[in-house]
Design a protein around this motif. Sequence first.
Motif, mmCIF file in Angstrom:
data_model
loop_
_atom_site.group_PDB
_atom_site.id
_atom_site.type_symbol
_atom_site.label_atom_id
_atom_site.label_comp_id
_atom_site.label_asym_id
_atom_site.label_seq_id
_atom_site.Cartn_x
_atom_site.Cartn_y
_atom_site.Cartn_z
ATOM 1 N N ALA A 237 0.830 -1.208 0.000
ATOM 2 C CA ALA A 237 0.000 0.000 0.000
ATOM 3 C C ALA A 237 0.861 1.254 0.000
ATOM 4 O O ALA A 237 0.542 2.241 -0.672
ATOM 5 N N HIS A 238 1.961 1.233 0.726
ATOM 6 C CA HIS A 238 2.858 2.393 0.768
ATOM 7 C C HIS A 238 3.528 2.642 -0.587
ATOM 8 O O HIS A 238 3.896 3.775 -0.897
ATOM 9 N N LYS A 239 3.669 1.585 -1.388
ATOM 10 C CA LYS A 239 4.334 1.697 -2.691
ATOM 11 C C LYS A 239 3.351 1.907 -3.833
ATOM 12 O O LYS A 239 3.766 2.063 -4.983
ATOM 13 N N ALA A 240 2.051 1.897 -3.534
ATOM 14 C CA ALA A 240 1.036 1.935 -4.596
ATOM 15 C C ALA A 240 1.177 3.185 -5.452
ATOM 16 O O ALA A 240 1.415 4.280 -4.939
ATOM 17 N N GLU B 217 -5.431 2.133 -5.685
ATOM 18 C CA GLU B 217 -4.702 0.913 -5.329
ATOM 19 C C GLU B 217 -4.291 0.939 -3.866
ATOM 20 O O GLU B 217 -4.325 -0.082 -3.175
ATOM 21 N N ARG B 218 -3.858 2.107 -3.396
ATOM 22 C CA ARG B 218 -3.434 2.227 -1.998
ATOM 23 C C ARG B 218 -4.591 1.882 -1.060
ATOM 24 O O ARG B 218 -4.418 1.138 -0.094
ATOM 25 N N HIS B 219 -5.777 2.398 -1.364
ATOM 26 C CA HIS B 219 -6.934 2.108 -0.516
ATOM 27 C C HIS B 219 -7.277 0.617 -0.561
ATOM 28 O O HIS B 219 -7.582 0.011 0.479
ATOM 29 N N THR C 239 -4.636 -1.361 1.426
ATOM 30 C CA THR C 239 -4.792 -1.090 2.858
ATOM 31 C C THR C 239 -5.969 -1.877 3.426
ATOM 32 O O THR C 239 -5.886 -2.439 4.531
#
Length: 381
Positions: free
Chosen positions: A356-359, A364-366, A369
């Motif tokens: 998620a940190h690299k999304a 995508e991050r959501h 996560t």
Amino acid sequence: MNEALLRSLTPSVLGILVRRGADFAAAEDAVQDALVEAIRVWPADPPRDAKGWLVTVAWRKFLDQTRSDSARRRREDLVDEEPPPGPTPDVDDTLQLYFLCTHPSLTPSSAVALTLRAVGGLTTRQIAQAYLVPEATMAQRISRAKRTVSGVRFDQPGDVATVLRVLYLVFNEGYSGDVDLAAEAIRLTRQLAAAIDHPEAAGLLALMLLHHARRAGRTAPDGSLVPLAEQDRRRWDTASIAEGVGILQAALARDRLGEFQVQAAIAALHADAPTAEETDWVQIVEWYDELTRLTDSPVVRLNRAVAVGEADGPRAGLAALAELDDSLPRHTAVAAYLHERDGDLEAAARLYAEAAHKAPNLAERHYLTRQAARLNAGRGR
């Protein structure tokens, strides 16, 4: 005002000006000015010959620009007289414009912007909106690109592979602003596939149609991502799937395999499965093997690892993943998925959070996560 008509006429009008002796940059500016004039005039006074009207107005705009520029006085001998009225030549210069706009001296981003402007007929504002950059920034990018190709001979042969790559980049930008770049890429690729006898052009068109057919199922009502396995396949566009499969089958029958045809074959297998569980992963792995042979791309190998994990089990997928550089985009997300499939929920939760940190984008991050939170909540219970 028929904006679609204006955009479809743009490349042929630009081509006529270049054939008459205008350099590309000046001709493109003149065509854009003519389009603005058409938007102003046509609603009240539509022309009988839209293309002829645009050619006449654009040529006059070009002459005005040329005569007012002291640095171009020497060109006035060539362009001082306006051609006599009459029907515009029925010559399609669209293909040459594709080649010109994807000249190897241009960066990919500049080639995309110039293609959208000169061949697609989009305004600088529309392109800037689509790429989420200030209009002034996009104007500078397009201006530099036009200057770069202005000295290129219009009749030089171009590289079809580069044109296809640029159109693929346009398609992958998807949708933002008031221009649907995915739909625009499909329109332009249809145009190209009709102009040239090339199986990879057909393969790219099939690939776009098959991917675009799943668009409605990719997001939930709240805008969150829905992975392929969880999508409601009733929302997929069956007409686009049928068209894409038909185009692909005709291209494959010519036995001149290329990477876009292979990607389309993989997309067709996904589209053909009534449910995610019925996907023919064994055949998908075989196509990925073919695609690896054609491209030797690390991203293709990453996608192949996912397919191997589905066909032969998650541990086989993890073994294939272990052969790849873990700095690859989405490598961590794939590792998380395969670890979850293998039952290692602790490692999967940690990897989902790391991914998620690299999304590369917020959606995508959501999604990643939420996956991490789901596994952590399950372990807590």
